[in-house]
Motif scaffolding. Structure first.
Motif, PDB file in Angstrom:
ATOM      1  N   ASN A  20      41.576  36.456  32.976  1.00 24.03           N
ATOM      2  CA  ASN A  20      41.514  34.995  32.953  1.00 24.03           C
ATOM      3  C   ASN A  20      42.256  34.355  34.118  1.00 24.03           C
ATOM      4  N   GLU A  22      42.300  32.944  38.054  1.00 22.65           N
ATOM      5  CA  GLU A  22      41.327  32.129  38.802  1.00 22.65           C
ATOM      6  C   GLU A  22      40.257  33.008  39.453  1.00 22.65           C
ATOM      7  N   THR A  23      40.661  34.179  39.924  1.00 18.23           N
ATOM      8  CA  THR A  23      39.734  35.091  40.595  1.00 18.23           C
ATOM      9  C   THR A  23      38.720  35.688  39.625  1.00 18.23           C
ATOM     10  N   ASN A  24      39.135  36.013  38.421  1.00 15.37           N
ATOM     11  CA  ASN A  24      38.284  36.758  37.481  1.00 15.37           C
ATOM     12  C   ASN A  24      37.677  35.928  36.366  1.00 15.37           C
ATOM     13  N   LYS A  25      38.076  34.682  36.196  1.00 10.35           N
ATOM     14  CA  LYS A  25      37.711  33.961  34.980  1.00 10.35           C
ATOM     15  C   LYS A  25      36.212  33.750  34.786  1.00 10.35           C
ATOM     16  N   ASN A  26      35.398  33.884  35.809  1.00  7.58           N
ATOM     17  CA  ASN A  26      33.955  33.725  35.660  1.00  7.58           C
ATOM     18  C   ASN A  26      33.226  35.061  35.520  1.00  7.58           C
ATOM     19  N   LEU A  27      33.975  36.147  35.492  1.00 12.04           N
ATOM     20  CA  LEU A  27      33.376  37.474  35.324  1.00 12.04           C
ATOM     21  C   LEU A  27      33.165  37.783  33.847  1.00 12.04           C
ATOM     22  N   ALA A  28      32.090  38.478  33.548  1.00  9.06           N
ATOM     23  CA  ALA A  28      31.889  38.978  32.188  1.00  9.06           C
ATOM     24  C   ALA A  28      32.736  40.230  32.022  1.00  9.06           C
ATOM     25  N   TYR A  65      41.658  31.407  26.319  1.00  8.54           N
ATOM     26  CA  TYR A  65      41.019  32.697  26.575  1.00  8.54           C
ATOM     27  C   TYR A  65      39.826  32.942  25.648  1.00  8.54           C
ATOM     28  N   ASP A  68      34.221  30.218  25.021  1.00  9.14           N
ATOM     29  CA  ASP A  68      33.018  30.933  25.466  1.00  9.14           C
ATOM     30  C   ASP A  68      33.178  32.443  25.332  1.00  9.14           C
ATOM     31  N   THR A  69      33.815  32.861  24.265  1.00 11.11           N
ATOM     32  CA  THR A  69      34.123  34.277  24.066  1.00 11.11           C
ATOM     33  C   THR A  69      33.764  34.703  22.651  1.00 11.11           C
TER      34      THR A  69
END
Length: 80
Positions: A20, A22-28, A65, A68-69
């Motif tokens: 979560n 900034e770099t990874n938050k849009n990754l599944a 977190y 959308d989970t």
């Protein structure tokens, strides 16, 4: 002197914190964690484990977190 269940849940916390950023938050991403020895082998640990797990889930919720989970928590019979 840290209980093993805390170490196990801390690994999940670290994973969720990392995913979560900034770099990874849009990754599944996907995680499967299995913690079963606590309730099978000892009578006194499940209560402490449940509290630490509850605090962890509340932290995930408060930090967003779980937005959308799909988060699934399952339990078995515990001590026999």
């Amino acid at each position: 002197n840290i209980p093993q269940y805390e170490k196990s849940i801390d690994q999940l916390r670290l994973f969720m914190n990392q995913m979560n950023t900034e770099t990874n938050k849009n990754l599944a991403y996907f995680s499967f964690s299995l913690f079963n020895g606590y309730s099978h082998e000892y009578f006194y640990i499940p209560e402490s484990y449940d509290l630490y797990l509850k605090e962890t889930i509340e932290m995930f919720e408060n930090k967003g977190y779980l937005d959308d989970t799909l988060f699934i928590l399952m339990s078995d019979h515990g001590a026999r």
